[in-house]
Design a protein around this motif. Sequence first.
Motif: not given
Length: 191
Positions: A61-68, A73-74
């Motif tokens: 989930g991490i990559a998906v969440a970070v890119m989202a 707005g970070n």
Amino acid sequence: MQLLKDKILSDGRLLDGYVLKVDNFLNHQLDVALLDAMGAEFARRFAGVKIDKILTVEASGIAVAVMAARHFGNVPVVFAKKTESLTLDQDAYESDVYSFTKQKTYRVRVSRRYLVPGEKVLVLDDFLANGHAACGLIDIVRQAQGEVVGVGIVIEKGFQSGRKLIEEAGVSRVESLAILSSIADGKIAFA
Ligand code: 5GP
């Protein structure tokens, strides 16, 4: 999301008839441009919803969440940990999750430092099957007295009961970028 559906069709592999392997763009090797487009699509779908934080679960989930998060707005991303660790605060929210792919129960934990009462949290994950992972995260947000404003999923297996479980948990906003209606006989069909 057509780009994602095309990628699933061209690169996805079916295992045991009910597990979709997407290791070359989501679960092992990461397609950064596609992940970025997914993030933009989540932001489009949740436009107008106030989101203070994104919660996911390690590892996929991490990559998906970070890119989202870049498209929201970070906002900070918190990922629930699956392993006990001395470095994780003893004082953590915990929830037990039955894993569909591993066929066993594991415990997910989030330090109390990183979820605070009143926060509006978007739960994101790579797959939705029977809904246990997402409901474990919802449970953790609620233990922290936060509010789950929605659940975002990259690939939903619509022929399993995950969406129903999330809705029964009181979260009505579930957005999936690709919904599989069946993966029978080695063929992938979309809803
Ligand atoms: P659930 O808790 O909804 O039953 O399952 C969701 C979790 O199981 C996801 O976090 C994902 O890691 C894993 N999962 C479930 N089905 C699949 C699948 O078909 N392919 C992959 N790669 N992971 C799956």
